[in-house]
Design an enzyme around this catalytic site. Sequence first.
Site, PDB file in Angstrom:
ATOM      1  N   HIS A  46     -28.497  -0.622 -21.049  1.00 51.66           N
ATOM      2  CA  HIS A  46     -28.560  -0.410 -19.606  1.00 51.66           C
ATOM      3  C   HIS A  46     -27.669   0.791 -19.311  1.00 51.66           C
ATOM      4  O   HIS A  46     -26.444   0.671 -19.272  1.00 51.66           O
ATOM      5  CB  HIS A  46     -28.083  -1.646 -18.843  1.00 51.66           C
ATOM      6  CG  HIS A  46     -28.881  -2.871 -19.146  1.00 51.66           C
ATOM      7  ND1 HIS A  46     -28.308  -4.128 -19.220  1.00 51.66           N
ATOM      8  CD2 HIS A  46     -30.199  -3.045 -19.410  1.00 51.66           C
ATOM      9  CE1 HIS A  46     -29.244  -5.028 -19.503  1.00 51.66           C
ATOM     10  NE2 HIS A  46     -30.395  -4.382 -19.624  1.00 51.66           N
TER      11      HIS A  46
ATOM     12  N   HIS B  95     -26.149  -6.222 -10.751  1.00 48.87           N
ATOM     13  CA  HIS B  95     -25.182  -5.160 -10.519  1.00 48.87           C
ATOM     14  C   HIS B  95     -25.660  -3.835 -11.099  1.00 48.87           C
ATOM     15  O   HIS B  95     -26.619  -3.775 -11.867  1.00 48.87           O
ATOM     16  CB  HIS B  95     -23.838  -5.540 -11.160  1.00 48.87           C
ATOM     17  CG  HIS B  95     -23.923  -5.768 -12.645  1.00 48.87           C
ATOM     18  ND1 HIS B  95     -24.465  -6.902 -13.201  1.00 48.87           N
ATOM     19  CD2 HIS B  95     -23.530  -5.005 -13.692  1.00 48.87           C
ATOM     20  CE1 HIS B  95     -24.400  -6.846 -14.516  1.00 48.87           C
ATOM     21  NE2 HIS B  95     -23.844  -5.692 -14.842  1.00 48.87           N
TER      22      HIS B  95
ATOM     23  N   HIS C 206     -17.464 -14.674 -10.623  1.00 46.65           N
ATOM     24  CA  HIS C 206     -17.630 -14.200 -11.997  1.00 46.65           C
ATOM     25  C   HIS C 206     -16.729 -12.983 -12.196  1.00 46.65           C
ATOM     26  O   HIS C 206     -16.859 -11.990 -11.483  1.00 46.65           O
ATOM     27  CB  HIS C 206     -19.100 -13.808 -12.226  1.00 46.65           C
ATOM     28  CG  HIS C 206     -19.376 -13.323 -13.620  1.00 46.65           C
ATOM     29  ND1 HIS C 206     -19.766 -14.168 -14.632  1.00 46.65           N
ATOM     30  CD2 HIS C 206     -19.319 -12.093 -14.163  1.00 46.65           C
ATOM     31  CE1 HIS C 206     -19.939 -13.476 -15.737  1.00 46.65           C
ATOM     32  NE2 HIS C 206     -19.675 -12.207 -15.475  1.00 46.65           N
TER      33      HIS C 206
ATOM     34  N   HIS D 237     -29.299  -4.283 -13.258  1.00 50.88           N
ATOM     35  CA  HIS D 237     -29.684  -5.329 -14.197  1.00 50.88           C
ATOM     36  C   HIS D 237     -28.891  -6.592 -13.880  1.00 50.88           C
ATOM     37  O   HIS D 237     -27.956  -6.581 -13.076  1.00 50.88           O
ATOM     38  CB  HIS D 237     -29.459  -4.899 -15.650  1.00 50.88           C
ATOM     39  CG  HIS D 237     -28.044  -4.526 -15.952  1.00 50.88           C
ATOM     40  ND1 HIS D 237     -27.484  -3.318 -15.578  1.00 50.88           N
ATOM     41  CD2 HIS D 237     -27.050  -5.200 -16.585  1.00 50.88           C
ATOM     42  CE1 HIS D 237     -26.232  -3.257 -15.971  1.00 50.88           C
ATOM     43  NE2 HIS D 237     -25.945  -4.395 -16.583  1.00 50.88           N
TER      44      HIS D 237
ATOM     45  N   GLU E 285     -23.993   0.461 -20.921  1.00 50.32           N
ATOM     46  CA  GLU E 285     -23.763  -0.709 -21.764  1.00 50.32           C
ATOM     47  C   GLU E 285     -24.815  -0.795 -22.857  1.00 50.32           C
ATOM     48  O   GLU E 285     -26.014  -0.869 -22.573  1.00 50.32           O
ATOM     49  CB  GLU E 285     -23.858  -2.003 -20.947  1.00 50.32           C
ATOM     50  CG  GLU E 285     -22.887  -2.144 -19.802  1.00 50.32           C
ATOM     51  CD  GLU E 285     -23.147  -3.406 -18.992  1.00 50.32           C
ATOM     52  OE1 GLU E 285     -24.255  -3.980 -19.111  1.00 50.32           O
ATOM     53  OE2 GLU E 285     -22.266  -3.814 -18.236  1.00 50.32           O
TER      54      GLU E 285
END
Length: 373
Positions: A302, A272, A229, A308, A278
């Site tokens: 977050h 992560h 990802h 999260h 964010e």
Amino acid sequence: MAVPDPPLGRAPGVHPRGQRRSAHRPFADTVPDPNRLRWDPLPDPAPGTDFLGGLWTLGGNGDAAQRAGMAVHLYHADTAMDRVFSDADGELLIVPERGGLLLRTEFGLLHAEPGHVALIPRGVRFRVEPLDGTARGYVCENYGAPFRLPDLGPIGANGLANPRDFRAPVAAYEDVEGPVEVVNKYCGNLWTATYDHSPLDVVAWHGNHVPYVYDLRRFNVIGTISYDHPDPSIFTVLTSPSDTPGLAGVDFVVFAPRWLVGEDTFRPPYFHRNVMSEYMGLIEGAYDAKAEGFVPGGGSLHNMMSAHGPDRETFDRASAADLVPHRVDDGLAFMFETRWPLALTPQAAGADHLQQGYDDVWSGLERHFRPLH
């Protein structure tokens, strides 16, 4: 960015004296919260609410007077503004989620629909008119360096947002006599003055300090074609760089329709912690890492170094998925990402639409260690 030469239009005469209307420095009232937080959409506005009256500040950081930091606002409105607003503290990135907007600016007209973003530069006067009844969306107030396209580095010349897709205003001006209220945000406070004419009377301008609209569906998504990802920085539309490479004052990131083709890969974001904070919002559809509870008009926060990742349902589904090419085309999400933690306003920290028990979305996740014997 250059400031435009003086506009051609009505001679300014004596500037009307302003009066301070209200204090607007809310971030010192709370401390940054390391917990994961999520809100439902704002309720419908009271009848007669315009864009300015319907601005709802969620939180922010930095210092507008020092030209550093940002703030996150939401808006809901059902009435056209009959006053004019300008923000001397920062530029405003407006992200419509429900209902189109007509933005009447000193430079002309902009039309922004859900799926678009509109930017009003620092100090530019403008007025907002909802086009479809109730309008709702998000606003990033950027105190720092003006938003610009990110450096593409190894990506090369093509990809992400292309300069040709940013639209300047359609030329227009107003020649209107009569009292007009003008509200100015200055060093965290709101000031108001009454003009004897509309200040949207510019008939010509020169420079590049200009409002614009961008269609997020024009974003040229870059992604993996092998495995893993990728970091969401490859989805950056605009960035406000800081003095530290890799840590922006604000990044505006979009999760646009795209193909997922990675092999031997957990395709949603993995679990992560970030060195940046964010705030995520949803314009339409669903976000592939949060199947439930994250709805259009809502948002999540977050803060930096708060762990999260996907909720349990998404984890279970992605872990069992057949890794054939998959088209993600039923959602349009975005992030305001900032190097500093966001401190909430008291109204956001105590809002009725703050979801209680958000952490429950991770309950039931099991251990998956498979030690070799």
